[in-house]
Design a protein around this motif. Structure first.
Motif, PDB file in Angstrom:
ATOM      1  N   UNK A  15       1.005  -1.610   0.179  1.00 24.51           N
ATOM      2  CA  UNK A  15      -0.346  -0.203  -0.248  1.00 24.51           C
ATOM      3  C   UNK A  15       0.484   1.290  -0.056  1.00 24.51           C
ATOM      4  N   UNK A  16       1.936   1.501   0.822  1.00 20.56           N
ATOM      5  CA  UNK A  16       3.248   2.801   1.070  1.00 20.56           C
ATOM      6  C   UNK A  16       3.999   2.224  -0.175  1.00 20.56           C
ATOM      7  N   UNK A  17       3.704   1.700  -1.682  1.00 21.15           N
ATOM      8  CA  UNK A  17       4.385   1.881  -2.776  1.00 21.15           C
ATOM      9  C   UNK A  17       3.420   2.414  -3.515  1.00 21.15           C
ATOM     10  N   UNK A  18       1.971   1.674  -3.337  1.00 16.56           N
ATOM     11  CA  UNK A  18       0.759   2.263  -4.415  1.00 16.56           C
ATOM     12  C   UNK A  18       0.767   3.703  -4.190  1.00 16.56           C
ATOM     13  N   UNK A  19       0.838   4.310  -2.972  1.00 13.77           N
ATOM     14  CA  UNK A  19       0.666   5.430  -2.548  1.00 13.77           C
ATOM     15  C   UNK A  19       1.822   6.914  -2.976  1.00 13.77           C
ATOM     16  N   UNK A  53       1.554   0.366 -10.776  1.00 11.55           N
ATOM     17  CA  UNK A  53       0.347   0.549  -9.659  1.00 11.55           C
ATOM     18  C   UNK A  53      -0.357  -0.789  -9.842  1.00 11.55           C
ATOM     19  N   UNK A  54      -0.576  -1.694 -11.029  1.00 13.23           N
ATOM     20  CA  UNK A  54      -1.572  -2.003 -11.543  1.00 13.23           C
ATOM     21  C   UNK A  54      -1.042  -3.905 -10.524  1.00 13.23           C
ATOM     22  N   UNK A  55       0.264  -3.306 -11.220  1.00 10.51           N
ATOM     23  CA  UNK A  55       0.654  -4.558 -10.906  1.00 10.51           C
ATOM     24  C   UNK A  55       0.990  -5.167  -9.387  1.00 10.51           C
ATOM     25  N   UNK A  56       0.805  -3.810  -8.819  1.00  8.94           N
ATOM     26  CA  UNK A  56       1.062  -4.245  -7.275  1.00  8.94           C
ATOM     27  C   UNK A  56      -0.602  -4.451  -6.201  1.00  8.94           C
ATOM     28  N   UNK A  57      -1.540  -3.629  -7.381  1.00  9.61           N
ATOM     29  CA  UNK A  57      -3.331  -3.990  -7.130  1.00  9.61           C
ATOM     30  C   UNK A  57      -3.270  -5.115  -7.044  1.00  9.61           C
ATOM     31  N   UNK A  58      -2.879  -5.828  -8.631  1.00 12.08           N
ATOM     32  CA  UNK A  58      -3.638  -7.424  -8.866  1.00 12.08           C
ATOM     33  C   UNK A  58      -2.325  -8.735  -7.802  1.00 12.08           C
ATOM     34  N   UNK A  80      -9.138  -1.324  -0.484  1.00 10.29           N
ATOM     35  CA  UNK A  80      -8.156  -0.084  -0.334  1.00 10.29           C
ATOM     36  C   UNK A  80      -7.428  -0.496  -1.730  1.00 10.29           C
ATOM     37  N   UNK A  81      -7.233  -1.885  -1.754  1.00 13.73           N
ATOM     38  CA  UNK A  81      -6.594  -1.778  -3.468  1.00 13.73           C
ATOM     39  C   UNK A  81      -6.990  -1.073  -4.693  1.00 13.73           C
ATOM     40  N   UNK A  82      -8.302  -1.452  -4.293  1.00 17.58           N
ATOM     41  CA  UNK A  82      -9.118  -1.016  -5.894  1.00 17.58           C
ATOM     42  C   UNK A  82      -9.078   0.296  -5.757  1.00 17.58           C
ATOM     43  N   UNK A  83      -9.614   1.295  -4.164  1.00 16.27           N
ATOM     44  CA  UNK A  83      -9.736   2.232  -4.783  1.00 16.27           C
ATOM     45  C   UNK A  83      -8.365   2.702  -5.040  1.00 16.27           C
TER      46      UNK A  83
END
Length: 204
Positions: A15-19, A53-58, A80-83
């Motif tokens: 989540x930190x990486x996505x943010x 981000x797509x890869x991290x979310x998946x 949270x991943x989807x949003x």
């Protein structure tokens, strides 16, 4: 409650990486609105971050099914991943519109909205970072909501500006779409804040 079964804490790292990537994308997007870089350069950089981000979310969504004990409610992890992915997709959507509409110069209202996106995603990074300790999350979420209100005001002013001066109809259509997408980006950040708040209350 103490458990002998370990919890998978890597969700917080992801989540930190996505943010962080979302905030980086907001800054890159702002390079166009601050007239530091052309759309083509910005678009390439944002698209790379959007793919990451797509890869991290998946990965997060796949991990839920393989994890016996999760550090947060499973539904909250999923939401949270989807949003978060929604936020980066909207930033990418704004940049794609600039490219598609062949916009070469920002407007003053768009600069204001893009600046709000940069600041609200900065708070998003801090809120997500605080999630693992469950401390400071609410405070950052409150600031996100204040910035969302600022974004609303900027959006309404931007819409009004389209009819304040004679502007070609095609430009009105283009900028209305761009303003709306910038505003949706801000709203998406607030949606993330709601999920973070929910996760904190459930685990407190």
């Amino acid at each position: 409650m103490f458990s002998l079964l370990p919890r998978d804490e890597r969700y917080f790292e992801r989540f930190n990486e996505m943010a962080q990537r979302i905030h980086e994308a907001a800054g890159v997007q702002n390079q166009f609105f601050s007239e530091e870089a052309p759309v083509a350069v910005v678009a390439e950089h944002v698209k790379r971050l959007e793919h990451e981000c797509d890869e991290i979310s998946h990965e997060i969504l796949r991990r839920i099914d393989r994890t016996f004990i999760t550090p947060l409610d499973r539904d909250d992890i999923h939401r949270l991943a989807v949003r978060l992915d929604d936020v980066i997709d909207l930033i990418d959507g704004t940049v794609r519109r600039l490219s598609l509409f062949k916009v070469t110069k920002p407007t003053p209202p768009s600069k204001r909205l893009a600046d709000v996106v940069v600041r609200i995603t900065a708070e998003l990074v801090l809120a997500v970072r605080a999630l693992s300790a469950r401390k400071g999350v609410i405070e950052h979420c409150i600031l996100i909501k204040k910035l969302e209100n600022e974004g609303d005001a900027a959006y309404h002013d931007a819409g009004a500006s389209l009819f304040a001066d004679p502007i070609p109809v095609i430009d009105v259509i283009k900028w209305k779409d761009i303003y709306e997408n910038l505003e949706r980006t801000v709203d998406a950040c607030e949606a993330v804040a709601h999920i973070l708040e929910s996760a904190v209350w459930k685990s407190s």
